[in-house]
Design a protein around this motif. Structure first.
Motif, short mmCIF file in Angstrom:
data_model
loop_
_atom_site.label_atom_id
_atom_site.label_comp_id
_atom_site.label_asym_id
_atom_site.label_seq_id
_atom_site.Cartn_x
_atom_site.Cartn_y
_atom_site.Cartn_z
N PHE A 450 42.77 25.46 46.47
CA PHE A 450 44.22 25.19 46.64
C PHE A 450 44.94 26.27 45.85
CE2 PHE A 450 42.97 22.40 43.21
CZ PHE A 450 43.82 22.84 42.17
N GLU A 451 46.38 26.49 45.98
CA GLU A 451 46.91 27.44 45.40
C GLU A 451 47.20 26.89 43.82
OE1 GLU A 451 51.31 29.94 45.57
OE2 GLU A 451 50.60 28.88 47.42
N GLY A 452 46.84 27.65 43.02
CA GLY A 452 47.05 27.21 41.46
C GLY A 452 45.81 28.17 40.69
N THR A 453 45.62 27.81 39.47
CA THR A 453 45.04 28.79 38.59
C THR A 453 43.47 28.35 38.94
OG1 THR A 453 44.86 27.18 36.83
CG2 THR A 453 46.70 28.74 36.56
N ASP A 480 31.41 32.38 35.41
CA ASP A 480 32.33 32.80 34.19
C ASP A 480 32.44 34.19 34.06
OD1 ASP A 480 33.23 32.02 31.55
OD2 ASP A 480 31.68 33.30 31.07
N HIS A 481 31.31 34.82 34.56
CA HIS A 481 31.31 36.60 34.20
C HIS A 481 32.55 36.93 34.99
CE1 HIS A 481 30.35 40.67 33.74
NE2 HIS A 481 30.19 40.82 35.05
N PHE A 482 32.69 36.72 36.35
CA PHE A 482 33.70 37.31 37.40
C PHE A 482 34.90 36.73 37.14
CE2 PHE A 482 33.15 33.64 40.27
CZ PHE A 482 34.76 33.56 40.76
N ILE A 483 34.97 35.66 36.57
CA ILE A 483 36.07 35.09 36.15
C ILE A 483 36.71 35.79 35.03
CG2 ILE A 483 37.55 33.02 35.32
CD1 ILE A 483 35.53 31.13 36.68
N ARG A 484 35.90 36.20 34.12
CA ARG A 484 36.65 36.81 32.94
C ARG A 484 37.07 38.31 33.20
NH1 ARG A 484 36.23 33.92 28.55
NH2 ARG A 484 34.73 31.93 28.69
N THR A 485 36.40 38.79 34.47
CA THR A 485 36.71 40.24 34.74
C THR A 485 38.41 40.26 35.57
OG1 THR A 485 35.77 39.94 37.00
CG2 THR A 485 34.53 40.96 35.05
N LEU A 486 38.67 38.93 35.96
CA LEU A 486 40.23 39.08 36.38
C LEU A 486 41.29 39.12 35.65
CD1 LEU A 486 39.35 35.82 38.93
CD2 LEU A 486 39.52 38.25 39.44
N ASP A 491 43.36 32.03 33.94
CA ASP A 491 44.55 31.58 34.26
C ASP A 491 45.00 32.53 35.64
OD1 ASP A 491 45.16 29.71 32.42
OD2 ASP A 491 45.43 31.13 30.76
N THR A 492 44.10 33.07 36.07
CA THR A 492 44.33 33.69 37.28
C THR A 492 45.06 32.96 38.47
OG1 THR A 492 43.08 35.54 36.92
CG2 THR A 492 43.61 35.31 39.21
N ILE A 493 46.03 33.05 39.10
CA ILE A 493 46.53 32.28 40.24
C ILE A 493 45.89 32.71 41.62
CG2 ILE A 493 48.62 31.47 41.66
CD1 ILE A 493 48.77 30.68 38.78
N LEU A 494 45.35 31.64 42.29
CA LEU A 494 44.79 31.94 43.40
C LEU A 494 45.62 31.45 44.71
CD1 LEU A 494 41.22 30.59 43.07
CD2 LEU A 494 42.11 33.01 42.77
N SER A 495 45.91 32.11 45.74
CA SER A 495 46.66 31.83 46.78
C SER A 495 46.11 30.82 47.63
CB SER A 495 47.37 32.85 47.65
OG SER A 495 46.12 33.62 48.25
N GLY A 496 46.76 30.44 48.81
CA GLY A 496 45.84 29.24 49.59
C GLY A 496 44.72 30.13 50.46
N GLU A 497 44.92 31.45 50.35
CA GLU A 497 43.75 32.27 51.21
C GLU A 497 42.95 32.77 50.08
OE1 GLU A 497 47.03 32.94 51.62
OE2 GLU A 497 47.11 31.80 53.57
#
Length: 603
Positions: A450-453, A480-486, A491-497
């Motif tokens: 969903f749209e959120g972090t 965890d690895h790819f998250i930290r590269t964002l 806290d990266t916001i993901l859109s609905g897509e």
């Protein structure tokens, strides 16, 4: 006005049972009786003030004519005119002011009534959707459900605030005008009624023809839009197979069809309807001619004729537009019917309030389970299965064989037609669905974010989780690895897509989400279908650590992922046709063995 005229009457815009739908709408507005009473009173008084203005103007004309006839030169002409017109002008101004103020009051209150009605319906629909069984969503298109929640409710709201008030106000105005005209001159009223009858008949006939033109125009526009969308979406395939000329010709034909349909609709809009209005004005002309003759003969005053002409204008336009207002009301009632149909759908079987805290071991028993999506199509006839605690059970079989259905029954997404399912010796129907599902973790093949972090998405099943707990599950799920590269990490916001995150990464996040809930039972429905082989191997190791001490059900198509399962179930046509370990099933040389060979012999 033009938008209302161009409304296309579709089959779904025609209510099936108008009385029942209107009765239910009125019933829902019963709590707003006081507001509706004020609206009705304000509308009546506003219409009365509006109807009084022609009388005041007629009085002014009569007083001015009388002043002219009796003018003796003793005072100025301006003073004489002001003396004659002072009272009528004051009455017109007062009537206009009263009508405007009351119109504002009625519009303000009816807007509140319409929005409160829509709000109550929206709340009920939202609550209803949470109580509907999964079967309902399987048998209804998402677009249809969304249309009921959005478009149909908007139709009800807009018509309540505009169309309904226009109909009521026009009704009061027409009745009051006719009563006043009857009191002034019954003879002239007959002329007006005759012209209105002709105008109404012509309007009804032409409206039918025009609606066909609008319907053809909308259909051709839809076909053209669909073709253009298809061409753009498949642009690469069109070029690969050299079909540019063919699709261009198809699009051109639809363009010509839309041109012809649009021309007919425009003709109806800009030629036919003005002709209808001209026909309606014949009553105005006839009233003016006859009224003028009667005024010359002394039967009526000039002011009365003038008032009559204004009343003709007051009632002719609402009568001409009645077809359009009724059409919009029909569409709103039909929309309300579809909303009520959703609210009347059968809900999930009322659940017991028992919790599922006793689920600790994860012993699952299917006993004489019978199930079918419809009563006449039974998928599972007599399924029996016992899964011991901490076992890993793999479920394989052909597409549509009943693999996912098996775990859906365990999750109580569907109710059984017969038999029972128990966990740790307790029937799942004695537990609340929410409590049961809190003890079962599920990862679906189709990843949903969903749209959120990212942190919020992982913590969806445990909203009070700490950042350390979220990160630990992310490490276990190899994300965890790819998250930290964002850019913003967790806290990266993901859109609905889920823009910026691949399908495989989305799958890893959903696996981390399931890990965080620390369930007693795990259900993995093709959970690694969207990841590469190397990541899949890492996830398998992580899942092995996660599944320690837990009962797990793994639905898989790639047999390489379930060779170490304690038990493999081969499900076909809703029945378990084979069961055993990987080695045992290969020895049986049955359906599983053929599946295995088809995947690995070629390699």
């Amino acid at each position: 006005m033009k938008n209302r005229k161009k409304r296309t009457v579709r089959s779904e815009d025609i209510p099936r049972n108008t009385k029942a739908a209107v009765r239910r709408l009125l019933g829902r507005m019963a709590s707003q009786k006081k507001k509706l009473t004020v609206v009705a009173a304000a509308t009546l008084l506003s219409s009365a003030a509006f109807t009084a203005m022609p009388l005041a103007m007629g009085l002014g004309i009569d007083r001015l004519v009388a002043a002219i006839r009796t003018y003796d030169g003793s005072s100025g002409i301006v003073q004489a005119a002001l003396g004659a017109l002072g009272l009528p002008v004051a009455l017109v101004a007062a009537a206009f002011l009263v009508s405007c103020v009351l119109s504002y009051v009625q519009q303000y209150i009816i807007a509140s009534v319409g929005e409160e009605l829509t709000l109550s319906l929206r709340k009920d629909v939202s609550a209803k959707l949470s109580r509907l069984p999964l079967r309902y969503f399987d048998t209804h298109k998402t677009g249809d459900i969304m249309s009921r929640v959005t478009n149909d409710l908007e139709k009800v709201s807009s018509v309540m605030q505009v169309g309904l008030m226009q109909l009521i106000s026009s009704g009061f105005t027409i009745v009051l005008a006719l009563v006043t005209m009857l009191a002034l001159s019954p003879g002239l009223l007959l002329v007006v009624l005759a012209s209105l009858a002709v105008s109404m008949a012509a309007t009804g006939f032409v409206s039918t023809l025009a609606q066909k033109a609008y319907a053809e125009n909308m259909a051709s526009m839809g076909a053209l839009t669909g073709k253009v969308e298809e061409i753009y979406a498949g642009n690469r395939e069109v070029k690969v197979f050299n079909q540019q000329q063919a699709v261009l010709e198809a699009a051109e034909e639809l363009n010509r069809r839309q041109f012809r349909a649009q021309r007919k609709a425009q003709f109806a809009d800009y030629a036919i309807y003005p002709a209808i209005r001209l026909l309606g004005q014949l009553g105005f002309i006839a009233t003016a001619v006859l009224g003028g003759g009667m005024a010359l003969g002394g039967a009526v005053t000039l002011g009365t004729v003038q008032a009559f002409l204004q009343y003709v204008n007051q009632i002719s336009e609402p009568v001409t537009e009645a077809a359009y207002v009724i059409t919009s009301l029909q569409a709103a009632i039909a929309g309300a019917e579809r909303v009520f149909a959703l609210l009347d759908e059968e809900e999930e079987v009322p659940e017991e309030r028992g919790g599922a805290e006793h689920i600790t071991q994860g012993r699952v028993t299917f006993q004489n389970v019978r199930f079918g999506y419809t009563p006449d199509r039974i998928l599972m006839k007599d399924l029996n299965l016992e899964v011991r605690p901490n076992e890993m059970v793999a479920i394989v079989g052909p597409t549509g064989g009943g693999k996912t259905t098996l775990v859906n029954l365990l999750m109580r997404f569907y109710e059984l037609s017969g038999g029972s399912i128990s966990i740790d010796g307790r029937d799942i129907t004695t537990m609340s669905r929410s409590g049961l599902r809190r003890r079962i973790g599920m990862v679906l093949q189709d990843a949903w974010l969903f749209e959120g972090t990212i942190a919020e998405n992982i913590a969806y099943g445990k909203m009070d989780a700490t950042r350390e707990e979220i990160a630990a599950c992310a490490r276990a799920a190899c994300c965890d690895h790819f998250i930290r590269t964002l850019p913003q990490g967790y806290d990266t916001i993901l859109s609905g897509e889920a823009s910026g995150v691949s399908q495989g990464q989305m799958q890893l996040l959903t696996i981390a989400r399931a890990m965080l809930t620390d369930p007693a039972i795990l259900v993995l429905d093709e959970a690694t279908s969207s990841v590469d082989t190397r990541t899949e191997m890492e996830i398998q190791k992580a899942m092995a650590r996660l599944m320690e001490g837990k009962t797990s059900f793994v639905i898989a198509h790639r047999l390489s992922t379930i060779q170490n399962a304690d038990m493999i179930l081969v499900v076909r046509d809703g029945d378990i046709v084979e069961r055993g370990s990987h080695a045992q099933l290969l020895e049986q040389n049955g359906f599983y063995a053929s599946l295995y060979r088809s995947q690995f012999e070629a390699a």
